[in-house]
Scaffold this motif. Structure first.
Motif, PDB file in Angstrom:
ATOM      1  N   SER A 222       0.826  -1.217   0.000  1.00 35.11           N
ATOM      2  CA  SER A 222       0.000   0.000   0.000  1.00 35.11           C
ATOM      3  C   SER A 222       0.858   1.264   0.000  1.00 35.11           C
ATOM      4  CB  SER A 222      -0.930   0.001   1.221  1.00 35.11           C
ATOM      5  OG  SER A 222      -0.192   0.010   2.430  1.00 35.11           O
ATOM      6  N   THR A 223       2.163   1.109  -0.249  1.00 39.03           N
ATOM      7  CA  THR A 223       3.065   2.267  -0.307  1.00 39.03           C
ATOM      8  C   THR A 223       3.309   2.615  -1.771  1.00 39.03           C
ATOM      9  OG1 THR A 223       4.114   1.614   1.778  1.00 39.03           O
ATOM     10  CG2 THR A 223       5.330   3.137   0.367  1.00 39.03           C
ATOM     11  N   PRO A 224       2.745   3.725  -2.251  1.00 36.22           N
ATOM     12  CA  PRO A 224       2.728   4.002  -3.695  1.00 36.22           C
ATOM     13  C   PRO A 224       4.098   4.078  -4.353  1.00 36.22           C
ATOM     14  CG  PRO A 224       1.210   5.455  -2.529  1.00 36.22           C
ATOM     15  CD  PRO A 224       2.016   4.756  -1.479  1.00 36.22           C
ATOM     16  N   ASN A 225       5.078   4.657  -3.684  1.00 41.86           N
ATOM     17  CA  ASN A 225       6.376   4.845  -4.338  1.00 41.86           C
ATOM     18  C   ASN A 225       7.392   3.776  -3.950  1.00 41.86           C
ATOM     19  OD1 ASN A 225       6.542   5.873  -1.718  1.00 41.86           O
ATOM     20  ND2 ASN A 225       8.039   7.448  -2.264  1.00 41.86           N
ATOM     21  N   LEU A 226       6.933   2.683  -3.348  1.00 42.50           N
ATOM     22  CA  LEU A 226       7.807   1.540  -3.110  1.00 42.50           C
ATOM     23  C   LEU A 226       7.884   0.749  -4.408  1.00 42.50           C
ATOM     24  CD1 LEU A 226       9.486  -0.181  -1.150  1.00 42.50           C
ATOM     25  CD2 LEU A 226       7.382  -1.389  -0.538  1.00 42.50           C
ATOM     26  N   ARG A 227       9.054   0.732  -5.032  1.00 43.14           N
ATOM     27  CA  ARG A 227       9.173   0.182  -6.376  1.00 43.14           C
ATOM     28  C   ARG A 227       9.754  -1.225  -6.418  1.00 43.14           C
ATOM     29  NH1 ARG A 227       8.971   4.362 -10.198  1.00 43.14           N
ATOM     30  NH2 ARG A 227       9.077   2.740 -11.780  1.00 43.14           N
ATOM     31  N   GLY A 228      10.193  -1.735  -5.284  1.00 44.73           N
ATOM     32  CA  GLY A 228      10.713  -3.091  -5.274  1.00 44.73           C
ATOM     33  C   GLY A 228      11.093  -3.514  -3.870  1.00 44.73           C
ATOM     34  N   VAL A 229      10.808  -4.784  -3.552  1.00 43.94           N
ATOM     35  CA  VAL A 229      11.210  -5.383  -2.282  1.00 43.94           C
ATOM     36  C   VAL A 229      12.189  -6.498  -2.617  1.00 43.94           C
ATOM     37  CG1 VAL A 229      10.445  -6.549  -0.189  1.00 43.94           C
ATOM     38  CG2 VAL A 229       8.954  -4.846  -1.282  1.00 43.94           C
ATOM     39  N   PHE A 230      13.338  -6.501  -1.969  1.00 43.07           N
ATOM     40  CA  PHE A 230      14.402  -7.441  -2.299  1.00 43.07           C
ATOM     41  C   PHE A 230      14.666  -8.367  -1.120  1.00 43.07           C
ATOM     42  CE2 PHE A 230      14.907  -3.668  -4.858  1.00 43.07           C
ATOM     43  CZ  PHE A 230      15.113  -4.180  -6.135  1.00 43.07           C
ATOM     44  N   HIS A 231      14.611  -9.665  -1.404  1.00 43.86           N
ATOM     45  CA  HIS A 231      14.831 -10.680  -0.379  1.00 43.86           C
ATOM     46  C   HIS A 231      16.076 -11.494  -0.676  1.00 43.86           C
ATOM     47  CE1 HIS A 231      10.962  -9.867   1.377  1.00 43.86           C
ATOM     48  NE2 HIS A 231      10.280 -10.313   0.345  1.00 43.86           N
ATOM     49  N   GLY A 232      16.708 -11.980   0.386  1.00 49.16           N
ATOM     50  CA  GLY A 232      17.739 -12.999   0.280  1.00 49.16           C
ATOM     51  C   GLY A 232      17.164 -14.300   0.800  1.00 49.16           C
ATOM     52  N   HIS A 233      17.996 -15.088   1.482  1.00 47.22           N
ATOM     53  CA  HIS A 233      17.577 -16.246   2.277  1.00 47.22           C
ATOM     54  C   HIS A 233      17.202 -17.473   1.459  1.00 47.22           C
ATOM     55  CE1 HIS A 233      16.405 -18.266   5.893  1.00 47.22           C
ATOM     56  NE2 HIS A 233      15.163 -18.426   5.500  1.00 47.22           N
ATOM     57  N   ASN A 234      16.405 -17.323   0.426  1.00 42.68           N
ATOM     58  CA  ASN A 234      15.989 -18.472  -0.375  1.00 42.68           C
ATOM     59  C   ASN A 234      17.016 -18.687  -1.486  1.00 42.68           C
ATOM     60  OD1 ASN A 234      14.724 -20.337  -2.097  1.00 42.68           O
ATOM     61  ND2 ASN A 234      12.695 -19.652  -1.450  1.00 42.68           N
ATOM     62  N   HIS A 235      17.941 -19.602  -1.280  1.00 34.72           N
ATOM     63  CA  HIS A 235      19.053 -19.801  -2.204  1.00 34.72           C
ATOM     64  C   HIS A 235      18.616 -20.323  -3.573  1.00 34.72           C
ATOM     65  CE1 HIS A 235      22.190 -20.449   1.283  1.00 34.72           C
ATOM     66  NE2 HIS A 235      21.321 -19.492   1.553  1.00 34.72           N
ATOM     67  N   LEU A 236      17.395 -20.812  -3.665  1.00 37.87           N
ATOM     68  CA  LEU A 236      16.946 -21.433  -4.911  1.00 37.87           C
ATOM     69  C   LEU A 236      16.300 -20.442  -5.880  1.00 37.87           C
ATOM     70  CD1 LEU A 236      15.390 -24.710  -3.478  1.00 37.87           C
ATOM     71  CD2 LEU A 236      17.492 -24.522  -4.814  1.00 37.87           C
ATOM     72  N   LYS A 237      15.907 -19.282  -5.395  1.00 36.01           N
ATOM     73  CA  LYS A 237      15.119 -18.358  -6.204  1.00 36.01           C
ATOM     74  C   LYS A 237      15.975 -17.240  -6.773  1.00 36.01           C
ATOM     75  CE  LYS A 237      11.400 -20.676  -5.488  1.00 36.01           C
ATOM     76  NZ  LYS A 237      10.880 -21.544  -6.574  1.00 36.01           N
ATOM     77  N   THR A 238      15.752 -16.947  -8.050  1.00 38.20           N
ATOM     78  CA  THR A 238      16.506 -15.894  -8.736  1.00 38.20           C
ATOM     79  C   THR A 238      15.590 -14.911  -9.456  1.00 38.20           C
ATOM     80  OG1 THR A 238      16.667 -17.232 -10.750  1.00 38.20           O
ATOM     81  CG2 THR A 238      18.445 -17.450  -9.141  1.00 38.20           C
ATOM     82  N   GLY A 239      14.289 -15.076  -9.317  1.00 42.24           N
ATOM     83  CA  GLY A 239      13.366 -14.301 -10.127  1.00 42.24           C
ATOM     84  C   GLY A 239      12.540 -13.289  -9.355  1.00 42.24           C
ATOM     85  N   MET A 240      11.370 -12.977  -9.930  1.00 45.37           N
ATOM     86  CA  MET A 240      10.481 -11.964  -9.377  1.00 45.37           C
ATOM     87  C   MET A 240       9.137 -12.594  -9.028  1.00 45.37           C
ATOM     88  SD  MET A 240       9.217  -8.344 -11.058  1.00 45.37           S
ATOM     89  CE  MET A 240       8.104  -9.047 -12.287  1.00 45.37           C
ATOM     90  N   TRP A 241       8.607 -12.199  -7.888  1.00 42.11           N
ATOM     91  CA  TRP A 241       7.294 -12.630  -7.434  1.00 42.11           C
ATOM     92  C   TRP A 241       6.391 -11.399  -7.391  1.00 42.11           C
ATOM     93  CZ3 TRP A 241       5.345 -17.389  -6.390  1.00 42.11           C
ATOM     94  CH2 TRP A 241       4.124 -17.447  -5.720  1.00 42.11           C
ATOM     95  N   VAL A 242       5.167 -11.517  -7.896  1.00 38.43           N
ATOM     96  CA  VAL A 242       4.229 -10.402  -7.909  1.00 38.43           C
ATOM     97  C   VAL A 242       3.087 -10.700  -6.964  1.00 38.43           C
ATOM     98  CG1 VAL A 242       2.679  -9.002  -9.323  1.00 38.43           C
ATOM     99  CG2 VAL A 242       4.826  -9.832 -10.290  1.00 38.43           C
ATOM    100  N   SER A 243       2.789  -9.769  -6.071  1.00 44.13           N
ATOM    101  CA  SER A 243       1.685  -9.922  -5.134  1.00 44.13           C
ATOM    102  C   SER A 243       1.133  -8.545  -4.806  1.00 44.13           C
ATOM    103  CB  SER A 243       2.154 -10.616  -3.861  1.00 44.13           C
ATOM    104  OG  SER A 243       1.122 -10.671  -2.893  1.00 44.13           O
ATOM    105  N   GLY A 244      -0.179  -8.386  -4.959  1.00 39.26           N
ATOM    106  CA  GLY A 244      -0.787  -7.094  -4.658  1.00 39.26           C
ATOM    107  C   GLY A 244      -0.197  -5.960  -5.465  1.00 39.26           C
ATOM    108  N   GLU A 245       0.232  -6.246  -6.683  1.00 38.56           N
ATOM    109  CA  GLU A 245       0.863  -5.290  -7.592  1.00 38.56           C
ATOM    110  C   GLU A 245       2.232  -4.815  -7.098  1.00 38.56           C
ATOM    111  OE1 GLU A 245      -1.731  -2.136  -8.750  1.00 38.56           O
ATOM    112  OE2 GLU A 245      -3.335  -3.502  -9.390  1.00 38.56           O
ATOM    113  N   GLN A 246       2.743  -5.450  -6.050  1.00 37.47           N
ATOM    114  CA  GLN A 246       4.110  -5.174  -5.612  1.00 37.47           C
ATOM    115  C   GLN A 246       5.028  -6.248  -6.161  1.00 37.47           C
ATOM    116  OE1 GLN A 246       6.747  -3.291  -4.980  1.00 37.47           O
ATOM    117  NE2 GLN A 246       5.496  -2.339  -3.362  1.00 37.47           N
ATOM    118  N   ARG A 247       6.271  -5.880  -6.408  1.00 35.56           N
ATOM    119  CA  ARG A 247       7.250  -6.801  -6.966  1.00 35.56           C
ATOM    120  C   ARG A 247       8.297  -7.156  -5.928  1.00 35.56           C
ATOM    121  NH1 ARG A 247       4.570  -4.619 -10.789  1.00 35.56           N
ATOM    122  NH2 ARG A 247       4.614  -5.385 -12.947  1.00 35.56           N
ATOM    123  N   TYR A 248       8.501  -8.459  -5.775  1.00 33.12           N
ATOM    124  CA  TYR A 248       9.447  -8.996  -4.801  1.00 33.12           C
ATOM    125  C   TYR A 248      10.523  -9.761  -5.569  1.00 33.12           C
ATOM    126  CZ  TYR A 248       5.563  -7.999  -1.649  1.00 33.12           C
ATOM    127  OH  TYR A 248       4.543  -7.376  -0.957  1.00 33.12           O
TER     128      TYR A 248
END
Length: 294
Positions: A222-248
């Protein structure tokens, strides 16, 4: 590599009970980032420096070499190390800092991961995250007008759980920087529980943390100018996940004993605030995916 990069891929498509697309892994076509960049930064995670049975010294040296080559080549303004810098040793944080990260040719910032522990002994050089790195484990910076919010999701030593980020602190940062052209959040642990809306493994799971983490997700989405959330921890994932129009975004790993190809993520921003990101397969060369930040 070039043709596959331009092909739309979908690793999984997950439907809610109502039949609507809730979230998905996506890899989109090449981002229309202008040639003249205003900011270019890298994100890497999960060095696991000090993990027995792994060539952690070499893997860390590789990361330093990869990032310095990016700096020398296309240019790089800063680097974020998104958690699990070490493997359960406060002394390893000092060794990592002084023996390896000191050789980086650009500014860098560290996010606290679930394997990053301080000893909490008053007066110790590893008394706190701030004693080691010069800033607290919840930290916010602004570079060229863009805001980077680094949130702590780590529990005390050997607690065996993952924490929700401090929603109150996050909300304060987002409010203070509501006029920034973009905010980026760096959070080591994904805040959604495994399996909820099809999310992958290794998210927040403890009963006393799930609701708190969902409140964080509501804030992120719900934060309009948040343009990306970046996660570590999951060593298997290299891509992008979309949820609620936010990009992870996930960036695989640099060290440790398991996971996908080792690498790091690049984000590029041009003078018109157009933004793109891609994952680098540093072991074999080339890009794994490229996406817009919209």
């Amino acid at each position: 590599m070039r043709s596959s990069r331009r092909k739309f891929l979908k690793d999984s498509a997950l439907l809610t009970s109502s039949g609507l697309l809730a979230a998905r892994w996506v890899q989109a076509g090449e981002a229309p980032v202008g040639r003249k960049l205003k900011l270019r930064f890298a994100i890497a995670s999960d060095l696991h420096y000090g993990q027995q049975g792994t060539p952690y010294e070499k893997m860390t040296d590789d990361l330093v070499d990869w990032i310095n080559l990016e700096k020398q080549g296309r240019g790089l303004d800063l680097l974020f190390l998104n958690g699990d810098l070490t493997n359960d040793s406060s002394q390893a944080l000092l060794d990592l800092r002084d023996k390896h990260l000191s050789k980086l040719d650009l500014p860098y910032y560290c996010i606290k991961g679930n394997h990053d522990f301080v000893d909490e002994q008053p007066g110790s050089p590893t008394e706190s995250w701030e004693a080691i790195w010069g800033y607290p484990s919840n930290h916010c910076i602004t570079v060229n007008g863009y805001t980077f919010v680094m949130a702590d999701t780590s529990a005390p030593h050997h607690a065996g759980t993952y924490l929700a980020a401090d929603r109150q602190w996050l909300a304060k940062q987002f409010e203070q920087h509501r006029d920034a052209p973009a905010i980026f959040a760096l959070i080591h642990i994904q805040q959604r529980k495994h399996g909820v809306q099809g999310w992958p493994r290794h998210g927040v799971y403890a009963e006393d943390q799930v609701d708190k983490a969902e409140a964080v997700m509501d804030l992120l989405e719900s934060t309009p100018n948040l343009r990306g959330v970046f996660h570590g921890h999951n060593h298997l994932k290299t891509g992008m996940w979309v949820s609620g129009e936010q990009r992870y975004f996930f960036d695989s790993h640099v060290g440790g004993s398991w996971g996908a190809a080792k690498g790091y993520r690049i984000v590029e921003i041009d003078e018109d605030h157009r933004m793109g990101t891609y994952q680098v397969n540093a072991e074999q060369g080339g890009e794994l995916n490229r996406n817009l930040l919209v």
